[in-house]
Design a protein around this motif. Structure first.
Motif, PDB file in Angstrom:
ATOM      1  N   VAL A 297     -45.379  32.223  14.895  1.00 15.01           N
ATOM      2  CA  VAL A 297     -45.282  33.525  14.221  1.00 15.01           C
ATOM      3  C   VAL A 297     -45.024  34.661  15.200  1.00 15.01           C
ATOM      4  CG1 VAL A 297     -46.553  35.174  12.786  1.00 15.01           C
ATOM      5  CG2 VAL A 297     -46.747  32.731  12.343  1.00 15.01           C
ATOM      6  N   TYR A 309     -40.176  35.639   9.669  1.00 18.39           N
ATOM      7  CA  TYR A 309     -41.461  36.189   9.255  1.00 18.39           C
ATOM      8  C   TYR A 309     -41.374  37.711   9.140  1.00 18.39           C
ATOM      9  CZ  TYR A 309     -43.013  31.556  10.629  1.00 18.39           C
ATOM     10  OH  TYR A 309     -43.153  30.203  10.743  1.00 18.39           O
ATOM     11  N   SER A 445     -44.693  33.178   4.802  1.00 11.64           N
ATOM     12  CA  SER A 445     -46.020  33.759   5.017  1.00 11.64           C
ATOM     13  C   SER A 445     -47.077  32.654   5.135  1.00 11.64           C
ATOM     14  CB  SER A 445     -46.376  34.706   3.865  1.00 11.64           C
ATOM     15  OG  SER A 445     -47.628  35.301   4.094  1.00 11.64           O
TER      16      SER A 445
END
Length: 537
Positions: A297, A309, A445
């Motif tokens: 991430v 992301y 997510s």
């Protein structure tokens, strides 16, 4: 013999040490009032004796229940001169002459116990030296050798306390002062907040591809502020208090009623039996939720300049390099994710402990169903209610933690300018047809999945605790209310970002959670606990 309406025994003066003398007196119920039938009311228990000493005139300090429990246990712990005075008052039935005689007898018994303890330590030391010299003559002078540790610890069958991950995890919640762990967690979150302010990402916006100015500052993210500064520390406080209640009060009461000699050894075995669960949680939290998630991430998008992301404070260096550089962002996000991984390991350890407490209560009642008579029903109900109320509150906080996580991830993909405006616009669009309505951006997510794990784990603990602890006749309605509150809160979690007006249901859920944290339903159990204290057998 009767003295001042109490059962009196004269000092035996048979050379017993304090442990032997106290065990005889406690079993006989010396100093207890006579029952309605004129016979002794029964043996002393730690809670009854502690209450009796605390009620003595001129004893303003009282006595700690843990101190009294040590008198009942098989150990080398003696008794202080002050407590000898109070015990003499109890066994002397408040008669000045008898109290004086018992004070002399107890003092001499304590002296004999101290003498035996000194002799025993010398004998153990000599035996350990001889055994170590015979088994390992070349290492007899090495005090840290494995053979010496084997003798000191009493062999492999009695491992040292806090030697495994499960025991060390439990020790985090049993360190004494209940605010130690919550204060450390709060301090860590505060430190990250200061670092975000220094680096300039505490409050920062960027223009998204759809021309929406998004607030992505660190201090605007509830999953890093409300979660670690409020809900998680409060969760730890509740777990610490519930564990302390069970180990020092609830379990002691049930052991005393069942007249059982089992104590902390059984609890330690229960903790060790869940060791594999702690290791599995540690692996998931540190390796997957911590390391792998940070790499995927934060690290890879920062190195490549983008990804799939949503933009947040961790990747702000990509679009706002004037605020924070990529190396600074890598260091800051690494520290934040490490802190998050450790905190969530402790969080799941707390959930495991709640299950262990519930299971210990269930096994205790199952193993001693015949020993716990009907006249102890009020005391059992008070213990059951305290445990179930504590698990219920912890489950609520677990779902609130998940709500913070999902709210932030849903906001980042929405069209709201900041998270507060997003909630307000959603409410206005449902009530008045005002506000912005848009599908947002289709970002990946992983926080949605991790928050769902938190909800499922918290609800599983609540259901498991409800089944294992059970309910009495007078507490079924209270359990139904708890279940309804948890259901409403979970429904509000699932609705986040799902349809226009979800914020209304979320507000109702949060209001129910706040109501449940104060939990008026527990007053029935508190009244039951008071009745148990006033009508002890």
């Amino acid at each position: 013999m009767l003295n001042n309406g109490k059962f009196f025994l004269s000092p035996p003066k048979d050379g017993s040490d304090f442990k032997e003398l106290f065990k005889w007196l406690a079993a006989a119920g010396a100093g207890r009032p006579l029952g309605d039938d004129g016979f002794p009311a029964g043996p002393w228990t730690p809670d009854l004796l502690a209450a009796a000493i605390s009620e003595i005139d001129y004893n303003r300090v009282g006595v700690d229940l843990r101190t009294v429990q040590l008198w009942f246990q098989e150990n080398d712990k003696g008794i202080s001169a002050t407590n000898i005075r109070w015990l003499a008052r109890i066994f002397g039935c408040d008669d000045p002459v008898a109290t004086s005689e018992w004070q002399v007898e107890l003092s001499e018994a304590q002296s004999r116990l101290a003498a035996k303890r000194r002799v025993g330590k010398k004998a153990d030391s000599s035996f350990a030296t001889v055994r170590n010299t015979t088994a390992h003559p070349l290492r007899a002078i090495d005090a840290s050798s494995p053979s010496t540790e084997f003798v000191r610890d009493g062999g492999a069958e009695n491992p040292a306390p806090n030697s495994g991950l499960a025991a060390r995890s439990e020790a985090l919640f049993d360190s004494g002062f209940p605010l130690n762990l919550p204060a450390v967690v709060f301090a860590g979150a505060t430190s990250l907040g200061f670092l975000s302010y220094i680096t300039g990402i505490h409050s920062a916006t960027f223009k998204r591809a759809d021309a929406v100015d998004k607030q992505v500052g660190f201090l605007w993210a509830p999953n890093w502020t409300l979660l670690f500064m409020a809900f998680l520390p409060l969760f730890f406080v509740l777990v610490i208090e519930l564990l302390a209640f069970w180990k020092t009060e609830g379990r002691v009461k049930l052991l005393a009623m069942a007249d059982s000699s089992q104590g902390n050894d059984t609890w330690a075995k229960r903790i060790q039996s869940s060791s594999s669960t702690y290791w599995a949680v540690l692996l998931v939290c540190l390796v997957f939720a911590g390391l792998f998630q940070w790499i995927e991430v934060c690290l890879i998008p920062l190195m490549r300049g983008g990804g799939d992301y949503a933009m947040d404070w961790g990747k702000l260096a990509i679009v706002r390099p004037e605020l924070i550089s990529v190396p600074e962002a890598i260091f800051f996000t690494a520290a934040a994710y490490l802190y998050m991984a450790v905190c969530f390991y402790i969080f799941f350890s707390g959930l495991i402990l709640l299950c262990t407490i519930a299971n210990d209560f269930w096994k205790f009642r199952g193993d001693r169903a015949n020993a716990l008579e009907a006249n102890h029903e009020s005391t059992i109900e008070s213990v059951r209610g305290t445990l179930l109320c504590g698990i219920f509150r912890c489950a609520l906080l677990g779902v609130l933690i998940a709500i913070c996580m999902k709210s932030q991830s849903s906001y980042l993909s929405s069209t709201g300018k900041n998270i507060v405006a997003w909630f307000v616009d959603d409410m206005a669009s449902a009530l008045y047809g005002l506000g912005t309505s848009g599908s947002g951006m289709p970002y990946r997510s992983p926080t949605h999945f991790s928050s769902l794990l938190v909800v499922v784990s918290s609800c599983t603990v609540f259901v498991f605790g409800s089944i294992r602890i059970g309910v009495g006749r007078s507490s079924r309605m209270a359990l139904w209310k708890m279940t309804a509150i948890v259901t409403v809160l979970v429904s509000s979690y699932l609705s986040i970002g799902g349809f226009p007006g979800f914020s209304i249901l979320l507000g109702v859920g949060v209001a129910c959670a706040i109501y449940g944290l104060f939990n008026p339903a527990c007053r029935a159990w508190q009244a039951s606990d008071l009745g148990a204290k006033l009508n002890v057998p």
